[in-house]
Design a protein around this motif. Structure first.
Motif, mmCIF file in Angstrom:
data_model
loop_
_atom_site.group_PDB
_atom_site.id
_atom_site.type_symbol
_atom_site.label_atom_id
_atom_site.label_comp_id
_atom_site.label_asym_id
_atom_site.label_seq_id
_atom_site.Cartn_x
_atom_site.Cartn_y
_atom_site.Cartn_z
ATOM 1 N N LYS A 211 39.854 42.354 30.956
ATOM 2 C CA LYS A 211 39.111 41.582 29.961
ATOM 3 C C LYS A 211 40.062 40.783 29.068
ATOM 4 O O LYS A 211 39.888 39.587 28.883
ATOM 5 C CB LYS A 211 38.260 42.527 29.120
ATOM 6 C CG LYS A 211 37.565 41.861 27.965
ATOM 7 C CD LYS A 211 36.867 42.887 27.103
ATOM 8 C CE LYS A 211 36.502 42.279 25.779
ATOM 9 N NZ LYS A 211 35.993 43.258 24.850
ATOM 10 N N TYR A 212 41.082 41.456 28.533
ATOM 11 C CA TYR A 212 42.018 40.768 27.646
ATOM 12 C C TYR A 212 42.829 39.725 28.405
ATOM 13 O O TYR A 212 43.082 38.635 27.899
ATOM 14 C CB TYR A 212 42.973 41.760 26.983
ATOM 15 C CG TYR A 212 42.310 42.693 26.011
ATOM 16 C CD1 TYR A 212 41.624 42.200 24.919
ATOM 17 C CD2 TYR A 212 42.371 44.070 26.186
ATOM 18 C CE1 TYR A 212 41.011 43.055 24.021
ATOM 19 C CE2 TYR A 212 41.772 44.934 25.293
ATOM 20 C CZ TYR A 212 41.089 44.421 24.212
ATOM 21 O OH TYR A 212 40.486 45.266 23.335
ATOM 22 N N GLU B 232 44.696 30.550 34.629
ATOM 23 C CA GLU B 232 43.520 31.105 35.294
ATOM 24 C C GLU B 232 43.790 32.554 35.668
ATOM 25 O O GLU B 232 44.903 32.903 36.065
ATOM 26 C CB GLU B 232 43.189 30.305 36.552
ATOM 27 C CG GLU B 232 42.759 28.886 36.284
ATOM 28 C CD GLU B 232 41.448 28.821 35.525
ATOM 29 O OE1 GLU B 232 40.539 29.634 35.804
ATOM 30 O OE2 GLU B 232 41.342 27.967 34.632
ATOM 31 N N LEU B 233 42.787 33.403 35.556
ATOM 32 C CA LEU B 233 42.930 34.814 35.890
ATOM 33 C C LEU B 233 43.369 34.991 37.340
ATOM 34 O O LEU B 233 44.234 35.811 37.639
ATOM 35 C CB LEU B 233 41.632 35.569 35.629
ATOM 36 C CG LEU B 233 41.669 37.072 35.919
ATOM 37 C CD1 LEU B 233 42.691 37.766 35.024
ATOM 38 C CD2 LEU B 233 40.297 37.685 35.729
ATOM 39 N N ARG C 113 51.784 36.704 24.675
ATOM 40 C CA ARG C 113 50.762 36.366 25.658
ATOM 41 C C ARG C 113 51.382 35.575 26.798
ATOM 42 O O ARG C 113 52.448 34.983 26.649
ATOM 43 C CB ARG C 113 49.625 35.566 25.037
ATOM 44 C CG ARG C 113 50.022 34.163 24.623
ATOM 45 C CD ARG C 113 48.855 33.416 23.970
ATOM 46 N NE ARG C 113 49.268 32.105 23.525
ATOM 47 C CZ ARG C 113 49.098 30.986 24.234
ATOM 48 N NH1 ARG C 113 48.503 31.017 25.399
ATOM 49 N NH2 ARG C 113 49.517 29.827 23.773
ATOM 50 N N LYS D 142 46.110 28.507 28.563
ATOM 51 C CA LYS D 142 45.816 29.803 29.171
ATOM 52 C C LYS D 142 45.718 29.642 30.683
ATOM 53 O O LYS D 142 44.999 28.781 31.181
ATOM 54 C CB LYS D 142 44.509 30.350 28.614
ATOM 55 C CG LYS D 142 44.162 31.746 29.094
ATOM 56 C CD LYS D 142 42.875 32.240 28.487
ATOM 57 C CE LYS D 142 41.726 31.427 28.917
ATOM 58 N NZ LYS D 142 40.829 31.872 29.887
ATOM 59 N N LYS E 118 49.138 42.455 23.873
ATOM 60 C CA LYS E 118 48.395 42.296 22.622
ATOM 61 C C LYS E 118 49.076 43.088 21.508
ATOM 62 O O LYS E 118 49.250 42.595 20.397
ATOM 63 C CB LYS E 118 46.953 42.765 22.820
ATOM 64 C CG LYS E 118 46.011 42.341 21.742
ATOM 65 C CD LYS E 118 44.581 42.601 22.214
ATOM 66 C CE LYS E 118 43.565 41.918 21.373
ATOM 67 N NZ LYS E 118 43.643 40.489 21.312
ATOM 68 N N LYS F 63 41.932 38.021 30.986
ATOM 69 C CA LYS F 63 41.072 36.872 31.274
ATOM 70 C C LYS F 63 40.802 36.023 30.034
ATOM 71 O O LYS F 63 40.846 34.800 30.082
ATOM 72 C CB LYS F 63 39.741 37.354 31.858
ATOM 73 C CG LYS F 63 38.809 36.237 32.232
ATOM 74 C CD LYS F 63 37.531 36.762 32.834
ATOM 75 C CE LYS F 63 36.606 35.627 33.205
ATOM 76 N NZ LYS F 63 35.362 36.122 33.790
ATOM 77 N N THR F 64 40.539 36.662 28.898
ATOM 78 C CA THR F 64 40.147 35.899 27.710
ATOM 79 C C THR F 64 41.316 35.338 26.914
ATOM 80 O O THR F 64 41.207 34.271 26.328
ATOM 81 C CB THR F 64 39.289 36.762 26.764
ATOM 82 O OG1 THR F 64 40.023 37.927 26.395
ATOM 83 C CG2 THR F 64 37.990 37.166 27.434
ATOM 84 N N SER F 65 42.447 36.065 26.880
ATOM 85 C CA SER F 65 43.537 35.616 26.013
ATOM 86 C C SER F 65 44.899 35.549 26.683
ATOM 87 O O SER F 65 45.877 35.205 26.040
ATOM 88 C CB SER F 65 43.636 36.543 24.792
ATOM 89 O OG SER F 65 43.983 37.857 25.207
#
Length: 87
Positions: free
Chosen positions: A2-3, A29-30, A19, A27, A14, A5-7
């Motif tokens: 989740k993290y 792509e996952l 990052r 950012k 984190k 993918k989003t950040s």
């Protein structure tokens, strides 16, 4: 995931206030992170002798000026410090 993918951060990143970003700061792509940064390099690391040497080289590249390891070079990413505005 989740993290990531989003950040562009894992839980550890984190906590460290860093990052993963593309070279332009955006950012990634996952799918690029998973395949180019993690799966591909981990697969290569399983090859006897060659994998061990590449793993060692990968670790040692952190001491370069740009601090980009082999997995960063393959994925076209870099690790950046997170500013307070991004949190």
């Amino acid at each position: 995931m989740k993290y990531l993918k989003t950040s562009g951060q894992t839980i550890g990143k984190k906590w460290q206030k860093i990052r993963i970003a593309k070279m332009d700061g955006s950012k990634p792509e996952l799918s690029d992170l998973i395949w180019k940064r993690y799966v591909f390099f981990n697969f290569i690391a399983l090859i006897p002798v060659v994998g061990s040497v590449l793993s060692l080289v990968n670790i040692l590249l952190i001491f370069k000026k740009d601090r980009r390891c082999i997995h960063d070079l393959l994925a076209g990413t870099q690790v950046l410090k997170v500013s307070a505005a991004i949190d």
